[in-house]
Write an enzyme that holds these catalytic residues in place. Structure first.
Site, PDB file in Angstrom:
ATOM      1  N   GLY A   4       0.803  -1.208   0.000  1.00 46.08           N
ATOM      2  CA  GLY A   4       0.000   0.000   0.000  1.00 46.08           C
ATOM      3  C   GLY A   4       0.836   1.258   0.000  1.00 46.08           C
ATOM      4  O   GLY A   4       0.354   2.329  -0.364  1.00 46.08           O
ATOM      5  N   GLU A  27      -6.955  12.451  -1.980  1.00 42.22           N
ATOM      6  CA  GLU A  27      -6.347  11.174  -1.622  1.00 42.22           C
ATOM      7  C   GLU A  27      -5.292  11.344  -0.531  1.00 42.22           C
ATOM      8  O   GLU A  27      -5.149  10.499   0.351  1.00 42.22           O
ATOM      9  CB  GLU A  27      -5.713  10.578  -2.886  1.00 42.22           C
ATOM     10  N   ASP A  71       3.138   2.620  -1.971  1.00 45.82           N
ATOM     11  CA  ASP A  71       3.837   2.665  -3.252  1.00 45.82           C
ATOM     12  C   ASP A  71       3.847   4.097  -3.777  1.00 45.82           C
ATOM     13  O   ASP A  71       2.840   4.559  -4.272  1.00 45.82           O
ATOM     14  CB  ASP A  71       3.216   1.698  -4.255  1.00 45.82           C
TER      15      ASP A  71
END
Length: 527
Positions: free
Chosen positions: A298, A484, A300
């Site tokens: 996760g 995000e 990355d």
């Protein structure tokens, strides 16, 4: 004679039909010449766009058609793609923000905009169809993602959307039953890896008021555990076996791992470019596996996985036992034990309790650094903890694995070094990777805050929540969107770093925001 003329007529008809292609043998789309040429040509803004398009024909037919047509004068690759692929993604996020709504009212409204499913099976599509409704992150991510979904689910529960939260869990149970594990996301190109295993936390979340719900998902919890432990009994001492390392005779620890050794289809050009300076195919395959495994984490990407300072190409994820993963598996072992005890199976309940105890002891032994006052990852190839200080070091507080003395030291490190004006920064390293400074991410704010609460550091937890929510609200006021990730150091910016543009939507940011808001309201009501 009539048969001969009829056969000749059929032969000439096929020869004259330009669209009739007879593929010689089956083709793996992600290994085809068409796929390689399109991704390297950079027709789209990023590599993921192409793999999410839906081919109008099967891969073998399209490959044969492409190899024939590309030899013709005036052939244009982009035109070929547009004629033979279609965009079936939903455009649900193309709407005008109602500026009269507060951020929290906007999030409540957004749940339905981010909801997809139940899915119909689309021939030749990369999407894995799901039987129940689900919430996607948003932006370019129009499929369900594994660890994102836990934080989204917490927000759904805080917003009284239990039915949708349970649908999410049922979809993950379906994936475990049908595929054998939960992939990174519901695309076929993610089937080589999973992500941080939060399924047990999702089950725990929806079963808080009814332990029978936990029991009903016990088969899936066990099956996911088996995926992560893959034939644990046959692991030799200090030998790595896919996800598992037997670090001591009676102690198993885990790493993130991807079974592939080629560039990721969804980041093909980017991975290929990074490997260009490596001299051998063996070194390139090793890098591809490490990049894929970082994607499985996760995180990355992040300097957390670097073998050398400031060197993305030195990513060595497969050599690292991550603190967060092993805490998650500790919790999974405990929930499986609890499920067995509910069933009255004392023997298996004790077995999994013992597994959790041994893992907890190993976390203390291998991951704690008294010099830094934080939990670190452990590099089993170098037989030492990694030097990087990261928010992953707060996971033992979240799962109550730290001693009181350790928790106090972690709290001091977090509040002194990680806390910025807009919340907690992910690492202290400015590497230009998105999972490093100056970025803050909603899931890590949640883990750290809950960890602080677990050890009585209420004032500090509230400070983190208030700073994070203030940044969320500021960006929402300026843009009408939830992001995000956020730049927590420079509040005039959204975020920085990474292999794609900042995305809006956004599932886990929404979930953490309403979750934090509910915590603060409950604290205010209790006063």
């Amino acid at each position: 004679m009539k048969v001969w003329f009829f056969s000749l007529f059929l032969f000439l008809s096929v020869l004259g039909c330009k669209e009739t292609i007879q593929p010689i043998e089956p083709v793996n789309f992600y290994e085809s010449q068409l796929f390689t040429d399109v991704q390297l040509a950079g027709i789209f803004k990023d590599s993921k766009t192409f793999v999410d398009l839906v081919p109008k024909k099967d891969a073998s037919t399209l490959e044969a058609k492409y190899l024939l047509e590309r030899e013709k004068e005036g052939f244009e690759l982009k035109a070929f793609v547009l004629n033979n692929f279609e965009d079936r993604s939903m455009k649900a996020l193309e709407f005008e923000t109602d500026t009269s709504r507060t951020m929290y009212e906007h999030i409540t409204y957004m749940w339905d905009n981010l909801t997809r499913g139940p899915d119909d099976v689309i021939p030749h599509s990369s999407r894995i169809a799901l039987p129940h409704k689900y919430v996607v992150p948003g932006g370019r991510f129009q499929e369900i993602y594994y660890w994102d979904s836990y934080f989204t689910l917490e927000g759904l529960l805080a917003d009284d959307r239990y039915d949708l939260a349970k649908n999410m869990v049922d979809n993950f149970a379906f994936l475990i039953d049908s595929i054998g594990f939960i992939p990174n996301g519901t695309r076929n190109y993610y089937k080589t890896r999973s992500q941080p295993p939060f399924f047990s936390l999702m089950v725990d979340a929806i079963s808080r008021n009814d332990e029978k719900i936990l029991e009903s998902y016990l088969p899936q919890l066990i099956k996911e555990y088996d995926f992560w432990m893959n034939d644990e009994e046959n692991s030799n001492l200090e030998e790595i076996n896919r996800h598992v390392l037997r670090i001591e005779q009676n102690t198993l620890l885990n790493r993130y791992w991807d079974s592939g050794s080629t560039p990721r289809p969804e980041a093909y050009k980017e991975d290929l470019h990074l490997a260009t300076e490596l001299e051998t195919d063996s070194l390139k395959k090793q890098l591809y596996t490490n990049l894929r495994s970082a994607a499985a984490s996760g995180w990355d990407f992040s300097s957390r996985w670097y073998g050398e300072n400031d060197s993305f190409g030195s990513t060595e994820t497969t050599s690292i036992l991550p603190i967060d993963l092993n805490c998650l598996l500790y919790f999974m072992e405990n929930k499986i034990a609890e499920g067995y005890f509910i069933q009255g199976d004392q023997s298996n309940g004790k077995l999994f309790n013992d597994k959790a105890v041994k893992r907890g002891e190993a976390i203390q032994k291998y991951f704690w650094n008294p010099q830094s006052g934080l939990f670190h990852d452990f590099n089993f190839m170098k037989k030492t903890i990694t030097p990087e200080l990261t928010l992953a070091g707060t996971f033992p507080l979240y799962f109550k694995l730290a001693t009181n003395e350790q928790a106090e030291q972690v709290k001091d490190v977090i509040m002194t070094h990680f806390l910025k004006e807009g919340g907690l920064v992910t690492t202290l390293n400015h590497s230009d990777q998105q999972w490093d400074a100056p970025n803050g991410w909603a899931p890590l704010q949640w883990i750290a805050v809950k960890g602080l609460f677990n050890y009585g550091y209420e004032k500090e937890a509230v400070e983190v929540m208030n700073r994070w929510l203030a940044l969320n609200e500021k960006v929402y006021k300026n843009t009408g969107k939830m992001m995000e990730k956020y730049n927590v150091e420079d509040l005039s910016l959204l975020s920085g770093g990474g292999e794609y543009e900042t995305q809006d939507g956004f599932g886990w940011t929404n979930g953490v925001a309403v979750g934090f808001k509910k915590i603060l309201q409950e604290m205010e009501n209790d006063q």
